[in-house]
Scaffold this motif. Structure first.
Motif, PDB file in Angstrom:
ATOM      1  N   TRP A 148      -0.682  20.306  -6.101  1.00 33.82           N
ATOM      2  CA  TRP A 148      -1.584  19.673  -7.058  1.00 33.82           C
ATOM      3  C   TRP A 148      -1.729  20.535  -8.306  1.00 33.82           C
ATOM      4  O   TRP A 148      -2.344  20.120  -9.286  1.00 33.82           O
ATOM      5  N   GLY A 149      -1.148  21.731  -8.280  1.00 33.13           N
ATOM      6  CA  GLY A 149      -1.132  22.598  -9.449  1.00 33.13           C
ATOM      7  C   GLY A 149      -0.424  21.949 -10.626  1.00 33.13           C
ATOM      8  O   GLY A 149      -0.601  22.375 -11.773  1.00 33.13           O
ATOM      9  N   LEU A 150       0.386  20.933 -10.360  1.00 31.84           N
ATOM     10  CA  LEU A 150       1.022  20.196 -11.452  1.00 31.84           C
ATOM     11  C   LEU A 150      -0.033  19.564 -12.368  1.00 31.84           C
ATOM     12  O   LEU A 150       0.164  19.483 -13.583  1.00 31.84           O
TER      13      LEU A 150
ATOM     14  N   ILE B 264     -10.062  17.819  -8.453  1.00 31.38           N
ATOM     15  CA  ILE B 264      -8.981  18.332  -7.605  1.00 31.38           C
ATOM     16  C   ILE B 264      -9.346  19.680  -7.004  1.00 31.38           C
ATOM     17  O   ILE B 264      -9.102  19.928  -5.819  1.00 31.38           O
ATOM     18  N   THR B 265      -9.958  20.564  -7.792  1.00 33.66           N
ATOM     19  CA  THR B 265     -10.308  21.881  -7.258  1.00 33.66           C
ATOM     20  C   THR B 265     -11.381  21.780  -6.189  1.00 33.66           C
ATOM     21  O   THR B 265     -11.332  22.518  -5.201  1.00 33.66           O
ATOM     22  N   ILE B 266     -12.320  20.867  -6.349  1.00 31.27           N
ATOM     23  CA  ILE B 266     -13.350  20.696  -5.317  1.00 31.27           C
ATOM     24  C   ILE B 266     -12.727  20.185  -4.025  1.00 31.27           C
ATOM     25  O   ILE B 266     -13.015  20.691  -2.933  1.00 31.27           O
TER      26      ILE B 266
ATOM     27  N   TYR C  91      -9.342  28.761  -7.034  1.00 30.29           N
ATOM     28  CA  TYR C  91      -9.978  27.479  -7.334  1.00 30.29           C
ATOM     29  C   TYR C  91     -11.227  27.612  -8.207  1.00 30.29           C
ATOM     30  O   TYR C  91     -11.412  26.825  -9.132  1.00 30.29           O
ATOM     31  N   PRO C  92     -12.110  28.591  -7.947  1.00 31.95           N
ATOM     32  CA  PRO C  92     -13.268  28.715  -8.862  1.00 31.95           C
ATOM     33  C   PRO C  92     -12.870  29.055 -10.300  1.00 31.95           C
ATOM     34  O   PRO C  92     -13.525  28.612 -11.247  1.00 31.95           O
TER      35      PRO C  92
END
Length: 174
Positions: A61-63, A97-99, A137-138
Motif C-alpha cells: 500500500w506504500g504505492l 491507509i495508515t490507520i 506509520y505514525p
C-alpha cells in the motif's frame, strides 16, 4: 502556502512530499523483502507462516504514499485549486491507509501461531520487519495530516479572497 497564522513555504511542502515518497518506496521494498522471505519457507509440520499483513499486502500500500507524495510535490509547484484538492484527497486516503495498516499490524503482532522449527527464523524475522513498519506509520500519518491541515486552510483563504473580490467589485459598481 500558509497554515493558519504560521507560514509554510512551498519548499517545505516539497520536503513533505519527498519524505512521503521515500516512506512509500521503503514500504514497497519491505514488502518485496517479505515476499522473498515467506516464499522461501519449507512446508513443515505446522505449515508455513503467512501473516495477515503479508496476505493483504499492506506494505504494498506504500504505492499510495508514493502517488500522494508526487501529487504533493506537484501541488506545491503548481498551486491550482484542482491540484490542491487532488493532493488533499490523496493525503486523506493515506491517513486512512495508515490507520488500517497499523491496526492490521498490531493484530498480527498480537496473535502468533506456532510454526515449524524450520520456518521459525523466517517468521521471527518477518515479525521484526512488521514491527519496524509499525514505527513508520505514525510518521506517514503525521506528514499527511500536516499537509491536509495546511492545504485546507490555504483553500479556505483562497475562497475567502475570491468572495471578497466579488463583493468589492459589486460594491464598486453601485
Amino acid at each position: 502556502m500558509g497554515c493558519g497564522n504560521s507560514k509554510i513555504s512551498s519548499s517545505n511542502i516539497v520536503v513533505l512530499g519527498v519524505v512521503q515518497i521515500m516512506i512509500g518506496i521503503y514500504h514497497v521494498l519491505m514488502w518485496y523483502f517479505l515476499l522473498l522471505l515467506y516464499m522461501g519457507q519449507i512446508k513443515g509440520v505446522f505449515g508455513t507462516y503467512e501473516p495477515l499483513t503479508y496476505k493483504m499486502g499492506t506494505a504494498l500500500w506504500g504505492l499510495a504514499f508514493i502517488i500522494s507524495g508526487a501529487f504533493t510535490v506537484k501541488a506545491s509547484k503548481y498551486q491550482s485549486r484542482y491540484m490542491l484538492i487532488c493532493a488533499l484527497s490523496l493525503n486523506i486516503l493515506c491517513m486512512i491507509i495508515t490507520i488500517i495498516a497499523a491496526s492490521l499490524t498490531i493484530v498480527e503482532l498480537a496473535h502468533f501461531r506456532s510454526v515449524s522449527y524450520r520456518n521459525y527464523g523466517q517468521a521471527k524475522l518477518g515479525r521484526e520487519v512488521s514491527r519496524i513498519l509499525l514505527f513508520s506509520y505514525p510518521l506517514e500519518f503525521g506528514i499527511s495530516l500536516t499537509y491536509s491541515i495546511c492545504s485546507c486552510s490555504h483553500l479556505g483563504r483562497r475562497q475567502e479572497e475570491s468572495l471578497e473580490s466579488v463583493s468589492e467589485v459589486m460594491n464598486s459598481r453601485f
